[in-house]
Structures are given as structure tokens and as C-alpha cells.
Design a protein around this motif. Structure first.
Motif, PDB file in Angstrom:
ATOM      1  N   GLY A   1      22.136  52.250 -76.049  1.00  0.00           N
ATOM      2  CA  GLY A   1      21.616  52.284 -74.666  1.00  0.00           C
ATOM      3  C   GLY A   1      20.338  53.080 -74.526  1.00  0.00           C
ATOM      4  O   GLY A   1      19.628  53.339 -75.503  1.00  0.00           O
TER       5      GLY A   1
ATOM      6  N   LEU B   1      10.401  50.787 -60.660  1.00  0.00           N
ATOM      7  CA  LEU B   1      11.437  51.438 -59.861  1.00  0.00           C
ATOM      8  C   LEU B   1      10.889  51.899 -58.507  1.00  0.00           C
ATOM      9  O   LEU B   1      11.521  51.702 -57.468  1.00  0.00           O
ATOM     10  CB  LEU B   1      11.978  52.636 -60.655  1.00  0.00           C
ATOM     11  CG  LEU B   1      13.165  53.345 -60.056  1.00  0.00           C
ATOM     12  CD1 LEU B   1      14.376  52.432 -60.021  1.00  0.00           C
ATOM     13  CD2 LEU B   1      13.502  54.601 -60.845  1.00  0.00           C
TER      14      LEU B   1
ATOM     15  N   ALA C   1      18.173  44.216 -71.430  1.00  0.00           N
ATOM     16  CA  ALA C   1      18.255  43.192 -72.490  1.00  0.00           C
ATOM     17  C   ALA C   1      18.294  43.818 -73.886  1.00  0.00           C
ATOM     18  O   ALA C   1      19.187  43.501 -74.675  1.00  0.00           O
ATOM     19  CB  ALA C   1      17.119  42.186 -72.335  1.00  0.00           C
TER      20      ALA C   1
ATOM     21  N   THR D   1      24.988  57.692 -72.968  1.00  0.00           N
ATOM     22  CA  THR D   1      24.779  58.544 -71.783  1.00  0.00           C
ATOM     23  C   THR D   1      23.540  58.156 -70.968  1.00  0.00           C
ATOM     24  O   THR D   1      23.188  58.840 -70.012  1.00  0.00           O
ATOM     25  CB  THR D   1      24.660  60.023 -72.234  1.00  0.00           C
ATOM     26  OG1 THR D   1      23.763  60.083 -73.344  1.00  0.00           O
ATOM     27  CG2 THR D   1      26.004  60.578 -72.665  1.00  0.00           C
TER      28      THR D   1
ATOM     29  N   GLU E   1      10.364  48.944 -56.182  1.00  0.00           N
ATOM     30  CA  GLU E   1      11.627  48.380 -55.680  1.00  0.00           C
ATOM     31  C   GLU E   1      12.269  49.340 -54.670  1.00  0.00           C
ATOM     32  O   GLU E   1      12.820  48.910 -53.654  1.00  0.00           O
ATOM     33  CB  GLU E   1      12.575  48.074 -56.851  1.00  0.00           C
ATOM     34  CG  GLU E   1      12.058  46.880 -57.652  1.00  0.00           C
ATOM     35  CD  GLU E   1      12.950  46.443 -58.817  1.00  0.00           C
ATOM     36  OE1 GLU E   1      14.110  46.878 -58.882  1.00  0.00           O
ATOM     37  OE2 GLU E   1      12.469  45.653 -59.652  1.00  0.00           O
TER      38      GLU E   1
ATOM     39  N   VAL F   1      31.192  64.768 -70.397  1.00  0.00           N
ATOM     40  CA  VAL F   1      31.509  65.343 -71.712  1.00  0.00           C
ATOM     41  C   VAL F   1      30.427  66.360 -72.044  1.00  0.00           C
ATOM     42  O   VAL F   1      29.224  66.049 -71.984  1.00  0.00           O
ATOM     43  CB  VAL F   1      31.586  64.241 -72.791  1.00  0.00           C
ATOM     44  CG1 VAL F   1      31.777  64.862 -74.177  1.00  0.00           C
ATOM     45  CG2 VAL F   1      32.712  63.272 -72.478  1.00  0.00           C
TER      46      VAL F   1
ATOM     47  N   ARG G   1      23.615  48.594 -62.507  1.00  0.00           N
ATOM     48  CA  ARG G   1      22.601  49.511 -61.958  1.00  0.00           C
ATOM     49  C   ARG G   1      21.377  48.734 -61.440  1.00  0.00           C
ATOM     50  O   ARG G   1      20.751  49.110 -60.464  1.00  0.00           O
ATOM     51  CB  ARG G   1      22.176  50.465 -63.080  1.00  0.00           C
ATOM     52  CG  ARG G   1      21.566  51.744 -62.623  1.00  0.00           C
ATOM     53  CD  ARG G   1      21.393  52.722 -63.777  1.00  0.00           C
ATOM     54  NE  ARG G   1      22.640  53.178 -64.369  1.00  0.00           N
ATOM     55  CZ  ARG G   1      23.475  54.033 -63.798  1.00  0.00           C
ATOM     56  NH1 ARG G   1      23.208  54.553 -62.627  1.00  0.00           N
ATOM     57  NH2 ARG G   1      24.588  54.386 -64.413  1.00  0.00           N
TER      58      ARG G   1
ATOM     59  N   SER H   1      18.731  47.896 -56.472  1.00  0.00           N
ATOM     60  CA  SER H   1      17.562  47.475 -55.687  1.00  0.00           C
ATOM     61  C   SER H   1      17.961  46.415 -54.663  1.00  0.00           C
ATOM     62  O   SER H   1      17.473  46.414 -53.532  1.00  0.00           O
ATOM     63  CB  SER H   1      16.473  46.901 -56.602  1.00  0.00           C
ATOM     64  OG  SER H   1      16.181  47.796 -57.636  1.00  0.00           O
TER      65      SER H   1
HETATM   66  C1  LIG Z   1      17.304  50.833 -59.377  1.00  0.00           C
HETATM   67  C2  LIG Z   1      17.212  50.339 -60.779  1.00  0.00           C
HETATM   68  C3  LIG Z   1      16.839  49.032 -61.022  1.00  0.00           C
HETATM   69  C4  LIG Z   1      16.755  48.564 -62.335  1.00  0.00           C
HETATM   70  N1  LIG Z   1      16.375  47.272 -62.527  1.00  0.00           N
HETATM   71  C5  LIG Z   1      16.323  46.786 -63.779  1.00  0.00           C
HETATM   72  C6  LIG Z   1      15.992  45.429 -64.029  1.00  0.00           C
HETATM   73  O1  LIG Z   1      15.684  44.667 -63.115  1.00  0.00           O
HETATM   74  N2  LIG Z   1      15.999  44.976 -65.286  1.00  0.00           N
HETATM   75  C7  LIG Z   1      16.349  45.788 -66.328  1.00  0.00           C
HETATM   76  O2  LIG Z   1      16.382  45.306 -67.471  1.00  0.00           O
HETATM   77  N3  LIG Z   1      16.652  47.102 -66.143  1.00  0.00           N
HETATM   78  C8  LIG Z   1      16.649  47.613 -64.894  1.00  0.00           C
HETATM   79  N4  LIG Z   1      16.973  48.925 -64.693  1.00  0.00           N
HETATM   80  C9  LIG Z   1      17.288  49.763 -65.860  1.00  0.00           C
HETATM   81  C10 LIG Z   1      18.765  49.575 -66.273  1.00  0.00           C
HETATM   82  O3  LIG Z   1      19.597  49.775 -65.177  1.00  0.00           O
HETATM   83  C11 LIG Z   1      19.103  50.541 -67.395  1.00  0.00           C
HETATM   84  O4  LIG Z   1      18.301  50.193 -68.505  1.00  0.00           O
HETATM   85  C12 LIG Z   1      20.553  50.488 -67.805  1.00  0.00           C
HETATM   86  O5  LIG Z   1      21.425  50.741 -66.736  1.00  0.00           O
HETATM   87  C13 LIG Z   1      20.810  51.538 -68.899  1.00  0.00           C
HETATM   88  O6  LIG Z   1      22.118  51.421 -69.356  1.00  0.00           O
HETATM   89  P1  LIG Z   1      22.831  52.639 -70.111  1.00  0.00           P
HETATM   90  O7  LIG Z   1      24.237  52.259 -70.285  1.00  0.00           O
HETATM   91  O8  LIG Z   1      22.030  53.028 -71.281  1.00  0.00           O
HETATM   92  O9  LIG Z   1      22.730  53.816 -69.072  1.00  0.00           O
HETATM   93  P2  LIG Z   1      23.425  53.938 -67.660  1.00  0.00           P
HETATM   94  O10 LIG Z   1      23.668  52.624 -67.024  1.00  0.00           O
HETATM   95  O11 LIG Z   1      22.634  54.954 -66.918  1.00  0.00           O
HETATM   96  O12 LIG Z   1      24.837  54.571 -68.010  1.00  0.00           O
HETATM   97  C14 LIG Z   1      24.994  55.874 -68.513  1.00  0.00           C
HETATM   98  C15 LIG Z   1      26.208  56.464 -67.838  1.00  0.00           C
HETATM   99  O13 LIG Z   1      26.601  57.591 -68.575  1.00  0.00           O
HETATM  100  C16 LIG Z   1      26.978  58.622 -67.689  1.00  0.00           C
HETATM  101  N5  LIG Z   1      26.877  59.888 -68.422  1.00  0.00           N
HETATM  102  C17 LIG Z   1      25.737  60.530 -68.790  1.00  0.00           C
HETATM  103  N6  LIG Z   1      26.050  61.634 -69.503  1.00  0.00           N
HETATM  104  C18 LIG Z   1      27.390  61.696 -69.571  1.00  0.00           C
HETATM  105  C19 LIG Z   1      28.291  62.599 -70.159  1.00  0.00           C
HETATM  106  N7  LIG Z   1      27.861  63.644 -70.837  1.00  0.00           N
HETATM  107  N8  LIG Z   1      29.593  62.366 -69.998  1.00  0.00           N
HETATM  108  C20 LIG Z   1      30.052  61.284 -69.325  1.00  0.00           C
HETATM  109  N9  LIG Z   1      29.246  60.388 -68.752  1.00  0.00           N
HETATM  110  C21 LIG Z   1      27.923  60.596 -68.889  1.00  0.00           C
HETATM  111  C22 LIG Z   1      26.011  58.473 -66.563  1.00  0.00           C
HETATM  112  O14 LIG Z   1      26.527  59.092 -65.393  1.00  0.00           O
HETATM  113  C23 LIG Z   1      25.949  56.952 -66.415  1.00  0.00           C
HETATM  114  O15 LIG Z   1      26.934  56.484 -65.558  1.00  0.00           O
HETATM  115  C24 LIG Z   1      17.046  49.433 -63.405  1.00  0.00           C
HETATM  116  C25 LIG Z   1      17.407  50.770 -63.163  1.00  0.00           C
HETATM  117  C26 LIG Z   1      17.488  51.211 -61.859  1.00  0.00           C
HETATM  118  C27 LIG Z   1      17.887  52.637 -61.606  1.00  0.00           C
END
Ligand SMILES: Cc1cc2nc3c(=O)[nH]c(=O)nc-3n(C[C@H](O)[C@H](O)[C@H](O)COP(=O)(O)OP(=O)(O)OC[C@H]3O[C@@H](n4cnc5c(N)ncnc54)[C@H](O)[C@@H]3O)c2cc1C
Ligand SMILES: NC(=O)c1ccc[n+]([C@@H]2O[C@H](COP(=O)([O-])OP(=O)(O)OC[C@H]3O[C@@H](n4cnc5c(N)ncnc54)[C@H](O)[C@@H]3O)[C@@H](O)[C@H]2O)c1
Ligand code: SF4
Ligand code: FES
Length: 812
Positions: free
Chosen positions: A277, A157, A291, A110, A160, A83, A46, A50
């Protein structure tokens, strides 16, 4: 053989899948894994969205685990399924499309939902968040048919997104509710520097603004603010923070607060339900950076694999804004409060700022702007939590390089544990990087990046990756580590100049494209240097790219600490006249210039000038620019010489004026200062200048490569000549040889120390070689114009100086 347990992962995102990657390594075959993902894609990075927006990566390149990975690891993946319920009694999950799956254990991952301001019109077409591939595609598509973008939120965000939209050709205004940007990561000083840099890239800002509603029929056409003003907009991107996605947990009876409440092992209140997460709240904190989420995932994977582990203890975080040409770093608790002490250095000329915050003798926070090379070390020091008492100033000045093993403190990289994560964005450990170097033969940061993804996202870990490269490639492999002019390329200055000549490359973009730059937009180091090399090689054909220059050079004035500018008109050889002095005095009065000061280079500096007044002041002054801001000839300091001084043997004033008139406006790799003294008493201090001339009986001594700045260097004697014409010939040849051979931003003192005096003398010893250099410098000089005059006479250029609308200056 025991039957594998059923493990269901809800959320196919970065944190959840990362947890499974660990688990598969620690306990292969222990679980029968099923993943449900609401998005239609395999797991992707994700963070790199950017980079996709600015053309630095395409969507295929940001996939972390492709479809095959799931097959190879016997994982059943259901994409496009949300889900909606965990039936904790029957240990089963149910999706929106009616699919069900039993579990022994379930991980909720999620993520977060972008927060959308609940204002009227927020549901109109063209109002989006920036969270996933779909948002990214919408921005790219919109930019093809529409022009005006508004980004609400001046955080990481939002900025970027704004940079991406600029790259896509849109006009972008960022609306921020605070009076300075990125207030969650930066203090005001760094934030103001950031704003200026981004304004230079074309971004506009409305600070202290609160959005009230969005208007338009079906599609957005304007954004209205609480103060009654409005901004035309075809696209509105909301980047005002995120909220943990807890809907499913709530519906399933899992304890929630801000996020899903977990203990140190990522266990929720319900047995066999874990969470990891951004959706998680640990000790009251919900993290929004990868991280810490990866650290959580490593703990959970060990727990599920039955491997003993210490619990997750929370994380100190660091961030780096991923906007090319702007280096910003923030870590830990950077704000001062009772009981903390802050140390700062701010250099407005270099555009750098560094602040460190100390509490109880330990480093607890840091903010860097302009130069973030110390970020990795500062962050490591914060995390170590050891006392830095007595070493605070060394930390501030960046000379305590324990981390990279450059000082007496032992090599921290050697003693760093193998499984320590070096690249937080991509979860790459020291061991993985060591393997890439030792087993896979990587010898550049670029190769390590391709091989492991370390340093491929925010770039904050690059100094540590470089340190590991030196540690392993230097000692174990013994191969030379080739470094490029910046992180965007592995090519050196000479290789780039050669390729430009060989392939007749004519623009900065073309060079970056043809020479396969890693970062397609370049950065603040390579863009201005390419701009310089192209201008030096093709003085006639090349059109200077103003946007590749630093703020001072773009505005032809030095930006000051408080955002105002200084104006220094040319005063040849330090000699002025009553008429010019009158003009300067009148302008100072008319525009309320707060200070008029003599400079060290014998000129007058009008300080504290507002940007919008610059063209009017230049017009009223009607004097040439003194180029006190650029990488050009600055001043030619002179003493009174034989005209008035009884010791003078030659006319230093007229020699100095002649030199200044010849070389004013000359673009050089770094600033160049000259001086002429009328006798060896050397009152003009000519022997600490880039080119100094000292009169002797019957001639002149020519001195080169001196410096009176941070590191004082006395000049070397280049030679002795008899006539003023010979002085001009040698000065021209020397300066052109420097222009053609030095690295961009390399002062003559550093250049000479690098290449040696003998090589320069040799290049200039034959008169035919000197005359060829003279011809080339004269060609270049014949094409220069006075930048102030050009702006004064051109309405379009004058517009760049008009004030940027702010909260005070309303309607846009
Ligand atoms: C544009 C952008 C740039 C970023 N740049 C940085 C950076 O430079 N450095 C950094 O450290 N962080 C950055 N981040 C933040 C980082 O991307 C997030 O912290 C990270 O992706 C979170 O991971 P996650 O697995 O918790 O959530 P996510 O990656 O959001 O994954 C969660 C997934 O669960 C799915 N989901 C949700 N609910 C359900 C459900 N009920 N059933 C099935 N699936 C579901 C969602 O669709 C999603 O695909 C950035 C974020 C964005 C948007
Ligand atoms: N380079 C990186 O590390 C990076 C890049 C992008 C995103 N992220 C992460 O993604 C998440 C989302 O980023 P974000 O920038 O949206 O979150 P954020 O909470 O860090 O910043 C939101 C910003 O929007 C401003 N804001 C809030 N309400 C507003 C309003 N009504 N009008 C105008 N401004 C308003 C806030 O003052 C704040 O500065 C964060 O966790 C962030 O850390 C990180
Ligand atoms: S350098 Fe010599 S000529 Fe010039 S002012 Fe000093 S004493 Fe006089
Ligand atoms: S820490 Fe961001 S790319 Fe490595």
C-alpha cells in the motif's frame, strides 16, 4: 489437516484488505486472520469520500466490506486500535490500548498520513486534512454554520475537496504554491483550461501563494501569506500531499527510507513481515493511487498462498480528477524532456486539449482535458509499451481504436487476459465484468457499475467497460445496449423530454433528482442539455441556469487561447454604418484591443479583450450582442443582391436583415448560421448553411442542414416559395421544429442525417402545423433580451466580471 497460520494485518484500509480478499480466494482456510484498524469503521472506499462531499454517495454506500464480511470469513477485526509496536523477537503485535496478538506472518498496510504544513496556528479548530470519514463529516458539519473555506493545495485532493465544499454551499478559495494547478499531473495549457472551468463553477484561486500562519482565537479566522496578504477563512483544508505512514515500522526495526522498503514480493528486511500500500517504497517509489497498490496486493496474496507469481515490477499510473463537469486525465510521463517529442491539439472553442508524449517510438505519457474518452486506450498503449512509430498522429486524433476493437488491429478487448484489472479504482477485472454481463444480465454501464463497482469512482475505465459491454452483450446476449445522454443517466434525450413534460419538472436539479441521475450533480454534458430542454419547453416559466452553461455563454464572449475574450457586436446582414464603425474603432483604441478582425460571417471581431473590460466595452459600443459564442443564431450572411448586383433577382440584403432581426437571441440546440444569396451564383454560400435562402426568378429556394465546418455538407432543398413572408414562415417553422426535436449540441446537418429529410418535410408540409410552430417560436423570441445590455445595466451581474484576486492582485 494442517493448523492455519496466524496472519495479522495492520491497517484496515484499501490495500491491506484487498490483499486478504485475494488470499481468501487463493488459499481459503490457510490463515487465521486478525486485523487491527485505527479507524472505527469497516473497510471503506477512501476514493469515494470526494463523492460523499458532493452528495453523490452516502457513507454507507462507500463501505467495501461490511461487518458481516469479516464474520463470514472468520476474521477477527479490532477497530479503533492503533498498533504501536511489532515485537519481532516474540512475533507479537501490541496496540495503543494494550491488546496483543501473536503472528506467524504480519502485513503492514498503514497507508499514508496527510502532510500538515507546520505553520503557526495549524493546530487551531477548523484546520483539517481530507483523508478519512471524520474529515468528511467535519466539512459537512462546518458548512452548516460557516461560509468561508480555504483549501491549501491545488492538486487532485485539494480540487476535489474544494468542489465538495462549493457543493456544500461554502465560498471556496484554493491556495496553490505553483503558478498553475495540478502541476504534478498536467502541463500548463491543460491546467489553465482546468482553472477557467473551475472558476466558472465558482472556485477562486490564489496562485504562487505561500501560507505563513493561521490566525484566530481558538478557531481559525484567517490565513496569512508570506507576502503579507491574508484571506478570511472559517475552515482551512490542507491538501498538500501525503507521507507514507512509517512510524510503526520504524519503531519495530523495519527498514525504512521514504516508505517501508520492500522487494518485488512485498517482503521487508525482517522475515515474515510484509508491507503493502501507500506505506511502501518499491524501487524508490511510494505510490498514492489505488491501482498500483492493488497490483502489489495481488502479488503478496499469491506469495502468501504459495502460488507461483512474477514479482511486482512497479506501475505506470494514470489519474482522473473526480470533479463533475470537468474531464481531466493524465497518464505516464507527460512532461517533455530531451529525447521526447510531444504532439498536441487544443480547441478553445470546444474547450478540449490533448497532448501525447513519445519517446523512442513509444507512447510514454498523455494529458487530456475536456474530452477524456481516449484516456483508457492511451493508458493501455502506454502500458503495452509497444512501438507506435508512424501511428502517432492517429493516436493524437483518436482514430486508432485497437483497444475497443473498432479498427483493423484486432480486438484487444477479446485478447485481454481475464484477470487484467479494468477498473483500477475498484480493482475490477475483465472476468468480473464479463460475468456481470453474461451471467447476471447487465446490459448498461449503470448496471455493471451497481453490480461490480467498475466505473463507480473516477470513471476513467468507462470506455473499456462500454467496450466490454459491446463485446459481450452485443455478441453473446444480443440485447440492445441502451445508452443515456451521458454517463449520469441511461435515459435518452426523447425519454428525458417526455418525462419533463409528463411530470412538469421545472429545474435541472429536479430533473436529475426525479429521474434518478447516477451522478447527483450531473456533468458538463447533461447540465447544459437539461438547461436547454427546460428553456425550450417552458420559455415563459423557466429561469435559465447560467451555471449550467459553458464559459463562453456565461460571459457572453468567446474565451481565447490566452484567457482573453473576443467581442463581436451584431451587424445585421453584414451591413454597417460609418457611425458604428467609428464606435468600434474608438472602443478598440480606448481599451487597447490588440486586434480587430473581419469574421467569416461578415462582422467585426475585437480580439484580446480582458474579462474585466467586457461590460465597459459593451456599454461604450451600445450595440446588441452578436452572439458569436453561444448555441444560438450566429450570423446571416448576405450578398449585395439586386440592390447593387446586376445579376441579382431579389433583395438579398433586406431579406437577410429581416431574418437576422427575427431570430437574433434565439436559443437553439447548437449554433445556427443562415445566409441569403441574391441569385443562383450564390455568393453568400447559402447552400452550406443551417438554413440558406437563394433567390431565383420570381421566388426563393430554401435550403437546409448544410455545414461548412470540419465535415462539409451541402444543404438539401426543402422547397421553393414566392414571397419574403413565406420565407419567414418556413424559416420560423423549420427552426422551431429543429429546436423541439434535435438533441442538445446536435447541428442541423447531423440532425437531418439522423431523422431524414422526408420526416422534416412531412412535419412542415401542412400550413396549420407550420403556423403552430411559428406561434411557438414567436412566443420564445418575444421573451428574449439582449444579454450585454442586461449585464451593463445590472451592478450585481457586472461583478462577475471583476478580476479574480491573484498573486499579483493581493488582499482578499
Ligand atoms: C479524498 C480522497 C480521494 C482519493 N481519490 C483517489 C482516486 O480517485 N483514485 C485513486 O487511485 N486514489 C485516490 N485516493 C488515494 C487512495 O484512497 C489511497 O491510495 C488508498 O486509500 C491507499 O490505501 P492504503 O490501504 O495504502 O491506505 P489507507 O486506505 O489509508 O488505509 C490505511 C489504514 O491503516 C490505518 N492505520 C494506520 N496506522 C495504523 C496502525 N498503526 N494500526 C492500525 N491501523 C493503522 C489507517 O487508519 C487507515 O485506515 C484518494 C484519497 C483520498 C483521501
Ligand atoms: N482523483 C484522484 O486520483 C485522487 C483524488 C484525491 C487524492 N488522490 C491521491 O491522494 C494523495 C494526496 O493528494 P494531494 O493532492 O494532497 O497530493 P499531491 O502531492 O498530488 O498534490 C499536492 C499539491 O499541493 C501543492 N502544495 C504543496 N505544498 C503547498 C503549499 N505549502 N501551499 C500550497 N500548495 C501546496 C503541490 O504543489 C501539489 O500540487 C495523492 O497521492 C493523490 O494522488 C488522488
Ligand atoms: S449571388 Fe448573385 S446577386 Fe448575389 S452578389 Fe452573387 S451574383 Fe450578385
Ligand atoms: S478506474 Fe476509476 S472508476 Fe474505474
Amino acid at each position: 489437516m494442517t493448523t492455519p497460520k496466524k496472519l495479522v494485518l495492520i491497517g484496515n484500509g484499501m490495500a491491506g484488505v484487498r490483499t486478504l480478499e485475494h488470499l481468501l480466494k487463493l488459499a481459503p482456510g490457510a490463515y487465521e486472520i486478525t486485523i487491527f484498524g485505527a479507524e472505527p469503521h469497516p473497510n471503506y472506499n477512501r476514493i469515494m469520500l470526494s463523492s460523499v462531499l458532493v452528495g453523490g454517495a452516502d457513507l454507507n454506500e462507500i463501505v467495501i466490506n461490511d461487518w458481516n464480511w469479516y464474520k463470514e470469513n472468520n476474521i477477527t477485526l479490532h477497530t479503533g486500535h492503533t498498533v504501536t509496536k511489532i515485537d519481532t523477537a516474540r512475533k507479537r503485535v501490541i496496540t495503543n490500548l494494550g491488546l496483543e496478538a501473536d503472528y506467524d506472518s504480519v502485513i503492514i498496510a498503514t497507508g499514508s498520513n496527510p502532510f500538515m504544513l507546520p505553520i503557526p496556528g495549524a493546530d487551531k479548530t477548523g484546520v483539517i486534512a481530507f483523508r478519512d470519514i471524520k474529515d468528511c463529516e467535519t466539512m459537512i458539519e462546518t458548512s452548516k454554520s460557516y461560509k468561508k473555506a480555504a483549501v491549501i493545495g491545488g492538486g487532485l485532493l485539494g480540487l476535489e475537496a474544494a468542489r465538495g465544499l462549493l457543493h456544500l454551499g461554502m465560498e471556496v478559495t484554493v491556495i496553490h504554491k505553483h503558478d498553475y494547478l495540478m502541476e504534478r499531473q498536467l502541463d500548463e495549457a491543460a491546467s489553465r483550461m482546468l482553472q477557467r472551468e473551475l472558476e466558472g463553477q465558482g472556485m477562486k484561486f490564489l496562485l504562487n501563494k505561500h501560507s505563513a500562519s493561521i490566525t484566530g482565537r481558538r478557531r481559525v479566522n484567517a490565513l496569512q501569506f508570506t507576502d503579507g496578504s491574508e484571506l478570511a477563512a472559517d475552515l482551512v483544508v490542507m491538501a498538500v500531499g501525503i507521507r507514507p505512514n512509517i512510524a510503526l515500522a520504524k519503531a519495530s526495526g523495519v527498514d525504512i527510507n521514504l516508505g517501508i522498503v520492500v522487494d518485488d514480493y512485498m517482503r521487508t528486511n525482517i522475515p515474515d513481515i510484509f508491507a503493502v500500500g501507500e506505506c511502501v517504497e518499491h524501487q524508490g517509489i511510494a505510490y498514492g493511487l489505488v491501482a498500483p497498490l492493488y497490483e502489489q496486493g495481488a502479488v503478496l496474496a499469491k506469495l502468501l498462498a504459495g502460488v507461483e507469481t512474477a514479482g511486482y515490477a512497479g506501475s505506470v499510473t494514470s489519474t482522473k480528477l473526480k470533479v463533475s463537469g470537468v474531464d481531466v486525465f493524465s497518464a505516464g510521463y507527460f512532461r517533455e524532456k530531451p529525447g521526447t517529442r510531444a504532439l498536441r491539439i487544443q480547441d478553445d472553442l470546444a474547450g478540449t486539449y490533448k497532448k501525447i508524449v513519445i519517446q523512442d517510438g513509444k507512447l510514454v505519457g498523455a494529458v487530456l482535458f475536456g474530452d477524456t474518452t481516449d484516456g483508457a486506450e492511451l493508458f493501455a498503449t502506454i502500458k503495452k509499451g509497444e512501438s507506435v512509430a508512424g501511428k502517432e498522429k492517429e493516436l493524437l486524433l483518436g482514430i486508432s481504436s485497437d483497444l475497443l476493437g473498432q479498427s483493423g488491429g484486432g480486438n484487444r478487448l477479446e485478447s485481454m487476459p481475464d484477470d487484467e484489472i479494468v477498473c483500477g479504482c475498484n480493482g475490477v477485472s475483465k472476468a468480473t465484468i464479463a460475468e456481470a454481463i453474461q451471467a447476471k444480465g447487465c446490459v448498461t454501464v449503470g448496471q455493471i457499475k451497481s453490480c461490480t463497482k467498475a466505473s463507480a469512482s473516477c470513471g476513467g475505465c468507462k470506455p473499456v467497460v462500454e467496450g466490454l459491454l459491446t463485446l459481450y452483450a452485443g455478441d453473446a446476449v444480443g440485447e440492445p445496449v441502451k445508452e443515456g445522454i451521458c454517463g449520469c443517466t441511461t435515459l435518452s434525450r426523447d425519454e428525458i423530454v417526455e418525462e419533463i413534460k409528463r411530470m412538469k419538472l421545472m429545474t435541472v436539479k429536479e430533473v436529475m433528482h426525479v429521474l434518478d441521475w447516477d451522478n447527483k450533480d450531473g456533468c458538463s454534458k447533461c447540465r447544459p442539455s437539461l438547461n436547454y430542454y427546460l428553456g425550450m419547453l417552458y420559455p415563459e416559466e423557466y429561469i435559465d441556469e447560467n451555471e449550467s452553461r459553458f464559459t463562453n455563454e456565461r460571459y457572453h464572449a468567446n474565451i481565447q487561447k490566452d484567457g482573453t475574450y473576443s467581442v463581436v457586436p451584431r451587424i445585421y446582414g453584414g451591413v454597417t454604418s460609418p457611425a458604428d464603425l467609428k464606435k468600434i474603432a474608438e472602443v478598440a483604441e480606448k481599451y487597447d484591443v490588440p486586434m480587430v478582425k473581419f469574421t467569416g460571417g461578415q462582422r467585426l471581431d475585437l480580439l484580446g479583450v480582458k474579462k474585466e473590460d467586457l461590460p465597459k466595452i459593451w456599454e461604450d459600443l451600445d450595440m446588441p450582442s452578436g452572439h458569436a459564442y453561444g448555441k444560438t443564431l450566429r450570423t446571416v450572411k448576405t450578398c449585395v443582391g439586386s440592390t447593387f448586383c446586376r445579376f441579382g433577382t431579389q433583395d438579398a440584403i433586406s431579406m437577410g436583415i429581416k431574418l437576422e432581426k427575427a431570430f437574433e437571441r434565439l436559443n437553439t440546440p447548437a449554433k445556427v448560421k443562415l445566409a441569403v444569396s441574391g441569385c443562383p451564383r450564390n455568393c453568400a454560400e447559402a447552400t452550406i448553411k443551417d438554413f440558406g435562402v437563394v433567390a431565383i426568378d420570381g421566388g426563393w429556394e430554401l435550403y437546409v442542414a448544410g455545414n461548412g465546418g470540419v465535415k462539409v455538407r451541402a444543404c438539401d432543398l426543402l422547397g421553393t416559395v414566392k414571397t419574403e413572408d413565406e420565407v419567414m414562415e418556413w424559416a420560423s417553422a423549420y427552426l422551431q421544429y429543429y429546436r423541439e426535436n434535435a438533441q442538445w449540441n446536435e447541428r442541423t446537418a447531423n440532425w437531418l442525417e439522423r431523422v431524414g429529410l422526408d420526416s422534416i418535410k412531412k412535419a412542415l408540409e401542412k400550413q396549420e402545423d407550420r403556423l403552430a410552430l411559428v406561434a411557438r417560436i414567436e412566443k420564445t423570441l418575444s421573451l428574449t433580451t439582449d444579454p450585454w445590455k442586461e449585464i451593463v445595466e445590472n451592478d450585481h451581474l457586472r461583478k462577475n466580471f471583476e478580476p479574480i484576486p491573484s498573486a499579483q492582485a493581493q488582499t482578499v
